[in-house]
Scaffold this active site. Structure first.
Site, PDB file in Angstrom:
ATOM      1  N   HIS A 140      19.831  14.421   2.275  1.00  0.00           N
ATOM      2  CA  HIS A 140      20.793  15.033   1.359  1.00  0.00           C
ATOM      3  C   HIS A 140      21.902  14.053   0.944  1.00  0.00           C
ATOM      4  O   HIS A 140      22.015  13.686  -0.225  1.00  0.00           O
ATOM      5  CB  HIS A 140      21.466  16.244   2.023  1.00  0.00           C
ATOM      6  CG  HIS A 140      20.543  17.282   2.554  1.00  0.00           C
ATOM      7  ND1 HIS A 140      19.819  18.144   1.763  1.00  0.00           N
ATOM      8  CD2 HIS A 140      20.225  17.618   3.833  1.00  0.00           C
ATOM      9  CE1 HIS A 140      19.111  18.970   2.515  1.00  0.00           C
ATOM     10  NE2 HIS A 140      19.332  18.671   3.777  1.00  0.00           N
TER      11      HIS A 140
HETATM   12  O1  RIB Z   1      23.001  21.425   3.310  1.00  0.00           O
HETATM   13  C1  RIB Z   1      22.956  20.051   3.602  1.00  0.00           C
HETATM   14  C2  RIB Z   1      24.324  19.525   3.878  1.00  0.00           C
HETATM   15  O2  RIB Z   1      24.860  20.183   5.012  1.00  0.00           O
HETATM   16  C3  RIB Z   1      24.327  18.024   4.241  1.00  0.00           C
HETATM   17  O3  RIB Z   1      25.540  17.447   3.834  1.00  0.00           O
HETATM   18  C4  RIB Z   1      24.237  18.036   5.728  1.00  0.00           C
HETATM   19  O4  RIB Z   1      24.816  16.876   6.332  1.00  0.00           O
HETATM   20  C5  RIB Z   1      25.082  19.240   6.057  1.00  0.00           C
HETATM   21  O5  RIB Z   1      26.446  18.823   6.039  1.00  0.00           O
END
Ligand code: RIB
Ligand code: CA
Length: 313
Positions: A243
């Site tokens: 992500h």
């Molecule tokens: O949903 C994914 C996000 O939530 C990413 O930033 C992961 O590190 C968590 O913080």
């Protein structure tokens, strides 16, 4: 072209850690003015420690790391140990950091930096709940027009939710902070699950990190080995979605991403859909556009960039 000045606001988190490594491995394009930790994946005491662990792993212990908000604006903190493990960086065992925490609160660092740097030159890169950013905007409304861009990981439209049926974790943890940021008037670029779920660390990609034969390369491989089980189980995906590195990759090679300038509002009243990013992807309302919402990426190009940069550390 001088490097782009950024502040990384983060809740490490294995994927946050890879994003921080990518930024610190790219000094020609990115100048990390500082890292601000926020409660999210794990409590603040761990996110601020993990941020320092990652800076040392990158060979950048001079990077100032500040501790920020330890709870959302109004709601109780929700963490994600089920995804990231008890430490937030489960997978490999890493030594405690030697570098100290920078003195002062993260929110004051964000405010002071935006006031000190020329207007329009600092980019904020939130990778976790938006509590620090919203608190800074509330404490110092004058900083909003001074922000060059907010490039954040959060939200979803076609992918809907990963922590509830309708909400992505970062937005869900502090929906009131997210609502304030999306209403701030600052230029916003969003990396939602719609994009990050296409940035999957498949087996060949993990092996490419391991094959670098470097300590950072091995750490990235071991983090993704750990971090992927949640998404593999839930989505049946062939690897962990990276992500947060999407935010940093966008700063280096924006052409890897495509999206639309649309209206995005945040649900802050209904418990059923709390934290949902209501993205007007199809332009069916007359609500004014307030964010560039990404929908696609060149995954092979993204991993080629990431692997090449991690190899530099
Ligand atoms: O949903 C994914 C996000 O939530 C990413 O930033 C992961 O590190 C968590 O913080
Ligand atoms: Ca994160």
């Amino acid at each position: 072209m001088p490097p782009r000045k950024i502040i990384i606001d983060t809740d490490p988190g294995q994927d946050d850690a890879v994003a921080i490594l990518l930024a610190l491995a790219s000094p020609q394009e990115i100048e990390v003015l500082g890292i601000t930790a926020v409660a999210g994946n794990v409590p603040l005491a761990l996110t601020q420690k993990n941020a320092r662990i990652v800076c040392e792993l990158a060979g950048a212990p001079q990077t100032p790391v500040y501790a920020g908000c330890e709870a959302p604006l109004r709601r109780p903190l929700v963490t994600a140990e089920h995804v990231h493990g008890k430490t937030g960086l489960d997978g490999p065992v890493l030594p405690d950091p030697k570098m100290p925490l920078a003195p002062g609160h993260a929110v004051d660092f964000i405010i002071d930096t935006l006031r000190a740097e020329p207007a329009g030159t600092v980019t904020l890169c939130p990778l976790g709940p938006l509590t620090n950013i919203a608190t800074a905007l509330a404490k110092a409304p004058d900083i909003a027009p001074r922000i060059r861009e907010i490039v954040l990981m959060g939200g979803a439209y076609f992918q809907v939710g990963n922590i509830t049926p309708t909400a992505e974790f970062n937005i869900y943890v502090d929906p009131h902070a997210a609502a304030a940021v999306f209403a701030s008037g600052a230029p916003i670029t969003v990396m939602p699950l719609d994009v990050t779920h296409k940035a999957l660390v498949t087996a060949p990609r993990v092996e490419a990190f391991r094959a670098l034969g470097t300590h950072p390369g091995r750490m990235v491989a071991e983090w993704t080995d750990f971090f992927e089980r949640f998404d593999k189980e839930k989505y049946g995906s062939p690897g962990a979605p990276l992500h947060d590195p999407c935010v940093i990759a966008y700063l280096i090679r924006p052409e890897l991403f495509s999206g639309r300038f649309i209206n995005v509002e945040i649900e802050t009243t209904s418990e059923l859909t709390m934290g949902m990013t209501v993205a007007d992807w199809w332009g069916v309302t007359d609500r004014p556009a307030n964010a560039t919402f990404m929908g696609d990426l060149d995954a092979d190009g993204f991993f080629a960039l990431l692997t090449e940069r991690i190899a530099r550390l």
